[in-house]
Structures are given as C-alpha cells and as structure tokens.
Scaffold this motif. Structure first.
Motif, PDB file in Angstrom:
ATOM      1  N   LEU A  90       1.174  -1.437  -0.048  1.00 16.80           N
ATOM      2  CA  LEU A  90      -0.234  -0.170  -0.385  1.00 16.80           C
ATOM      3  C   LEU A  90       1.347   1.497   0.009  1.00 16.80           C
ATOM      4  N   SER A  91       1.907   0.969   1.001  1.00 16.91           N
ATOM      5  CA  SER A  91       2.327   2.489   1.644  1.00 16.91           C
ATOM      6  C   SER A  91       3.968   2.672  -0.471  1.00 16.91           C
ATOM      7  N   ARG A  92       3.437   2.017  -1.027  1.00 19.03           N
ATOM      8  CA  ARG A  92       4.630   1.388  -2.595  1.00 19.03           C
ATOM      9  C   ARG A  92       3.895   2.678  -3.152  1.00 19.03           C
ATOM     10  N   THR A  93       2.065   1.733  -3.143  1.00 17.67           N
ATOM     11  CA  THR A  93       1.462   2.718  -4.312  1.00 17.67           C
ATOM     12  C   THR A  93       1.086   4.059  -4.313  1.00 17.67           C
ATOM     13  N   ILE A  94       1.118   4.483  -2.762  1.00 20.08           N
ATOM     14  CA  ILE A  94       0.872   5.436  -3.013  1.00 20.08           C
ATOM     15  C   ILE A  94       2.431   6.338  -2.942  1.00 20.08           C
ATOM     16  N   THR A  95       3.722   5.928  -2.621  1.00 20.45           N
ATOM     17  CA  THR A  95       4.279   6.695  -2.968  1.00 20.45           C
ATOM     18  C   THR A  95       5.154   6.514  -4.417  1.00 20.45           C
ATOM     19  N   THR A  96       4.967   5.652  -4.784  1.00 23.16           N
ATOM     20  CA  THR A  96       5.028   5.614  -6.267  1.00 23.16           C
ATOM     21  C   THR A  96       4.672   6.909  -6.989  1.00 23.16           C
ATOM     22  N   PRO A  97       3.548   7.004  -7.280  1.00 20.89           N
ATOM     23  CA  PRO A  97       3.099   8.816  -7.711  1.00 20.89           C
ATOM     24  C   PRO A  97       2.940   9.435  -7.361  1.00 20.89           C
ATOM     25  N   SER A 117       7.367  14.164  -7.352  1.00 23.57           N
ATOM     26  CA  SER A 117       7.970  15.331  -7.598  1.00 23.57           C
ATOM     27  C   SER A 117       8.920  15.511  -8.570  1.00 23.57           C
ATOM     28  N   ALA A 118       9.958  13.945  -9.436  1.00 25.67           N
ATOM     29  CA  ALA A 118      11.038  14.251 -10.156  1.00 25.67           C
ATOM     30  C   ALA A 118      10.376  14.873 -11.391  1.00 25.67           C
ATOM     31  N   MET A 119       8.703  14.996 -11.588  1.00 24.97           N
ATOM     32  CA  MET A 119       8.325  16.392 -13.356  1.00 24.97           C
ATOM     33  C   MET A 119       8.692  17.463 -12.406  1.00 24.97           C
ATOM     34  N   ILE A 121      10.666  20.290 -14.119  1.00 19.29           N
ATOM     35  CA  ILE A 121       9.808  21.871 -14.661  1.00 19.29           C
ATOM     36  C   ILE A 121      11.036  22.910 -13.584  1.00 19.29           C
ATOM     37  N   SER A 122      11.286  22.736 -12.503  1.00 21.76           N
ATOM     38  CA  SER A 122      11.771  23.471 -11.716  1.00 21.76           C
ATOM     39  C   SER A 122      13.050  24.111 -12.002  1.00 21.76           C
TER      40      SER A 122
END
Length: 173
Positions: free
Chosen positions: A150-157, A162-164, A168-169
């Motif tokens: 569950l934590s992986r399915t929440i943290t992966t997106p 964050s990387a995108m 952009i920044s």
C-alpha cells in the motif's frame, strides 16, 4: 439379615466381591490420556486406584506420607474428601503435578477423585497457545506485507510527480 413374617431373623445374606472389582470400575473414569480416578474411604485410605498395590497396602496419604515434603496439599485434599467436601486441587505426587476434582459418593462414606497429570490436562491449552502464536505471526506478516504494498502504491506516484516538478523547476520540463 433375612426376616420372617414375625420379624424374626431367619438367615443372613452375604456377598463377597473380588477386591479389584471397585478398582476395575474406576479404571474407566479419567481425564485425557493419562487421567485416572481413585476412591478413598471415611479415613482417607485408598479403596480403589489404578495402582492395585496401593489398595492392597491400604495406602492412606495423610497417615503414610505425613512427613513427606511437598505432600501437604495432597494430605489436605484427602482430609477434605473424607470429610464429605467437593472441590478441585492441584498437588504434587510421585514426581508430577496433578489436577484432581473430588466429591463424596452418595449413600456411602467414600469420596471419588478424578483427574490427571497437569501437563496432560493443559496439553490442549499448550497446543492452542502455539496455534494462536503461529496464526498471529502469520497475520502480522500479512499485515506488514499489505502495508508495504500500500505504501509503495501511494509513494510511487508522489515520487514521479516530485521528479517531474524538479525537472520543471530546473527548466528542463
């Protein structure tokens, strides 16, 4: 006695039974695999027991083992038995702890005790405790695995977003 019509004694009727008859009757009463029962008379003397030698020797725990260390609880239980009380007791006898319930036998001055070695009585409890520990451990592992997934399915997106945003920044987006 056998009485005649005018209440005079005509004869006597007497029956003789083998001394092992009572012990053979109590042999079928017990708890668990190693359980057994025994009967004491009004003085605490064994009159039925799986160990026939104790019956033949007229073994009386409070009298015969009065000085044996550790047998005080057994002695007190036998005294309560021949006093006509009912109850349950845990005591040490011949190298093992034992659990026994006792009650008077109606119409006699005898008392019956039924029980078993403590380990035999609690074997189901020990087995159940192990089963509960195993099931709890399996449940805990399944819970931890579920939380990780569950934590992986929440943290992966979130990591991808964050990387995108970082790209952009930095002007590469």
């Amino acid at each position: 006695p056998i009485f005649g019509d005018s209440r005079e004694i005509l004869s006597f009727l007497m029956a003789v039974l083998d001394a092992t008859w009572l012990s053979e009757t109590t042999d079928s009463i017990g708890y668990g695999n190693k359980g057994y029962s025994y009967i004491v008379d009004h003085e605490g003397t064994l009159i039925a027991h799986p160990n026939r030698q104790l019956v033949l020797d007229r073994y009386n725990p409070p009298k015969d083992d009065a000085d044996t260390p550790g047998y005080a609880v057994l002695h007190a239980m036998v005294r309560r038995m021949f006093a006509g009380e009912s109850g349950m007791e845990e005591y040490f006898f011949t190298g093992a702890m034992r659990l026994f319930s006792y009650t008077p036998i109606e119409g006699t001055s005898w008392a019956l005790a039924v029980g078993a070695p403590k380990d035999d009585v609690y074997s189901y409890v020990y087995s159940m405790r192990i089963n509960i520990i195993v099931v709890s451990a399996i449940g805990l592992l399944i819970g931890i695995l579920f939380i990780l997934i569950l934590s992986r399915t929440i943290t992966t997106p979130i990591r991808k977003a964050s990387a995108m945003l970082k790209d952009i920044s930095e002007g590469e987006g």
